[in-house]
Motif scaffolding. Sequence first.
Motif, PDB file in Angstrom:
ATOM      1  N   LYS A  29      11.953  -1.719  -0.853  1.00  0.00           N
ATOM      2  CA  LYS A  29      11.708  -2.616   0.274  1.00  0.00           C
ATOM      3  C   LYS A  29      11.603  -2.195   1.698  1.00  0.00           C
ATOM      4  O   LYS A  29      11.089  -2.941   2.423  1.00  0.00           O
ATOM      5  N   ASP A  30      11.911  -0.912   1.991  1.00  0.00           N
ATOM      6  CA  ASP A  30      12.093  -0.604   3.399  1.00  0.00           C
ATOM      7  C   ASP A  30      10.787   0.297   3.629  1.00  0.00           C
ATOM      8  O   ASP A  30      10.338   0.616   4.909  1.00  0.00           O
ATOM      9  N   LYS A  31       9.985   0.317   3.065  1.00  0.00           N
ATOM     10  CA  LYS A  31       8.485   0.990   2.788  1.00  0.00           C
ATOM     11  C   LYS A  31       7.506  -0.077   3.261  1.00  0.00           C
ATOM     12  O   LYS A  31       7.644  -1.099   2.708  1.00  0.00           O
ATOM     13  N   GLN A  32       6.461   0.577   3.846  1.00  0.00           N
ATOM     14  CA  GLN A  32       4.952  -0.283   4.088  1.00  0.00           C
ATOM     15  C   GLN A  32       4.501  -0.052   2.905  1.00  0.00           C
ATOM     16  O   GLN A  32       4.038   0.975   2.320  1.00  0.00           O
ATOM     17  N   LEU A  33       4.260  -1.025   1.791  1.00  0.00           N
ATOM     18  CA  LEU A  33       3.817  -0.817   0.537  1.00  0.00           C
ATOM     19  C   LEU A  33       2.482  -1.578   0.115  1.00  0.00           C
ATOM     20  O   LEU A  33       2.270  -2.656   0.384  1.00  0.00           O
ATOM     21  N   LEU A  34       1.315  -0.751  -0.334  1.00  0.00           N
ATOM     22  CA  LEU A  34       0.142  -1.372  -0.794  1.00  0.00           C
ATOM     23  C   LEU A  34       0.499  -1.023  -2.309  1.00  0.00           C
ATOM     24  O   LEU A  34       0.343   0.128  -2.825  1.00  0.00           O
ATOM     25  N   VAL A  35       0.318  -2.133  -3.180  1.00  0.00           N
ATOM     26  CA  VAL A  35       0.360  -2.021  -4.731  1.00  0.00           C
ATOM     27  C   VAL A  35      -0.742  -2.341  -5.171  1.00  0.00           C
ATOM     28  O   VAL A  35      -1.382  -3.260  -5.093  1.00  0.00           O
ATOM     29  N   VAL A  36      -1.625  -1.434  -6.144  1.00  0.00           N
ATOM     30  CA  VAL A  36      -2.599  -1.203  -6.865  1.00  0.00           C
ATOM     31  C   VAL A  36      -2.217  -1.677  -8.235  1.00  0.00           C
ATOM     32  O   VAL A  36      -1.389  -0.899  -8.913  1.00  0.00           O
ATOM     33  N   ILE A  37      -2.907  -2.652  -8.725  1.00  0.00           N
ATOM     34  CA  ILE A  37      -2.499  -3.040 -10.327  1.00  0.00           C
ATOM     35  C   ILE A  37      -3.574  -3.051 -11.131  1.00  0.00           C
ATOM     36  O   ILE A  37      -4.729  -3.735 -10.698  1.00  0.00           O
ATOM     37  N   SER A  38      -3.612  -2.673 -12.238  1.00  0.00           N
ATOM     38  CA  SER A  38      -4.721  -2.742 -13.275  1.00  0.00           C
ATOM     39  C   SER A  38      -4.265  -4.045 -14.197  1.00  0.00           C
ATOM     40  O   SER A  38      -3.529  -4.755 -14.102  1.00  0.00           O
ATOM     41  N   ALA A  39      -5.314  -4.182 -14.905  1.00  0.00           N
ATOM     42  CA  ALA A  39      -5.592  -5.193 -16.013  1.00  0.00           C
ATOM     43  C   ALA A  39      -4.428  -5.116 -16.995  1.00  0.00           C
ATOM     44  O   ALA A  39      -3.515  -4.042 -17.124  1.00  0.00           O
ATOM     45  N   LEU A 177       0.082  -4.845   6.307  1.00  0.00           N
ATOM     46  CA  LEU A 177       1.093  -4.191   5.866  1.00  0.00           C
ATOM     47  C   LEU A 177       2.514  -4.031   6.915  1.00  0.00           C
ATOM     48  O   LEU A 177       3.513  -3.481   6.506  1.00  0.00           O
ATOM     49  N   MET A 178       2.259  -4.697   8.218  1.00  0.00           N
ATOM     50  CA  MET A 178       3.348  -4.446   9.065  1.00  0.00           C
ATOM     51  C   MET A 178       4.596  -5.223   8.660  1.00  0.00           C
ATOM     52  O   MET A 178       5.762  -5.091   8.889  1.00  0.00           O
TER      53      MET A 178
END
Length: 420
Positions: A29-39, A177-178
């Motif tokens: 939770k302390d990171k700037q995260l971009l989450v890529v998700i598959s089907a 992302l900020m």
Amino acid sequence: MTEVFKFGGASVKDAEGIKNLARIVKLNKDKQLLVVISAMGKTTNALEELTNAYVNQQEDIHQIFERIKEYHESIMMQLFEDPGHPVFDDIANSFVEIDWILEEEPHEDYDYIYDQIVSLGELVSTKIVSTYLDHIGIKNKWLDARSFIHTDNTYREGQVNWTKTEAAIQAKVSPILMDRVVITQGFIGGTSENFTTTLGREGSDYTAAIFASCLKAAAVTIWKDVPGVLNADPKLFPDTIKYEELSYRDALEMTYYGATVIHPKTIKPLQNSGIPLLVKPFLAPEENGTKITESNVFITEPAIIVKKNQVLVTISTKDLAFITEEHLCEIYGLLAQAHVKTNTMQLSAISFSLGFDWDERKFTKLSSLLRDNYAFKYNAGLTLITVRHYKPDVLKKLVDGKTVLLEQLSRHTAQLVVKL
């Protein structure tokens, strides 16, 4: 700095998987995260089945589609419990897009149809995950990857326009992302005419690399159902070992030859930007997994990659003349026209042999293109075994009891096309 996480279909195949994804996001939770998700799960396979049923106008089109919808509804019921939750209407409206397609006559371009239908798997899975994260108090923003991953019109193999893609991601994604997690789709992109493209089967890893490169991310983590990058498929070989660290070069070679743990196009954008790639187990996020960087680590344990359902084609001139550079140039042009990617090849005086993944449509097209100027024969249902950093005793054991139709040895790599 931003980190990019990628979760594949196995990690979101059910409600427990999505809850586990949420736990991993909370741990970071302390990171700037971009989450890529598959089907989810095997949804892409099911949507491919639906596409083929639609193109062939089979009677079971709607039965296949209902199974897909019911699968997602079952997961949502376990996550939200209340059937009146807005997510149910949102997902139902998403599926309506396929209903509209199925009501029309099939488009003549199969690859175009494929991308418009199969891409829905990622859109639906990310909407469900994003809504669930909101539901449990994880602030996030759902983004449509098609607005950021700009490609040409090569359906099923979209070629990324890096200039447009980088400009869009840096301008619009970085500010979000900020203060919140970004949830987006793997595998899909968009054309300038707003049609959907896909980046190649299993292309979600590549999506993660694209976003990471454009955001100048600190790292990419691919969450898998294995402890890291193994030297062989544990389903086929019981005594596998995990690589603690790999160089970009070795990872590139392994993915090129068919190692399924990482998509082949993933490594290069990360190598160009010097971004580490981590492959970690999603059920044990505290473990180290495998780290891939610009290292000089030397592999001592051979990497064994097995690709099934291969076809081996041997091409010769009709008058049995020598195969010349002009012939090879023409043959490669025909391979490009048929969108066939070779996995192995071998040249002799009067023939050229090549192996590739069996795809009936592509094989039929290649056959028709070759037929005018060349004679050819083929064997299907074969297996390609590739061994990086091979040892003679390992090769001998691998081919024991099998018929070897083609053998290719170089300094570090052995390739064997075998009939079981």
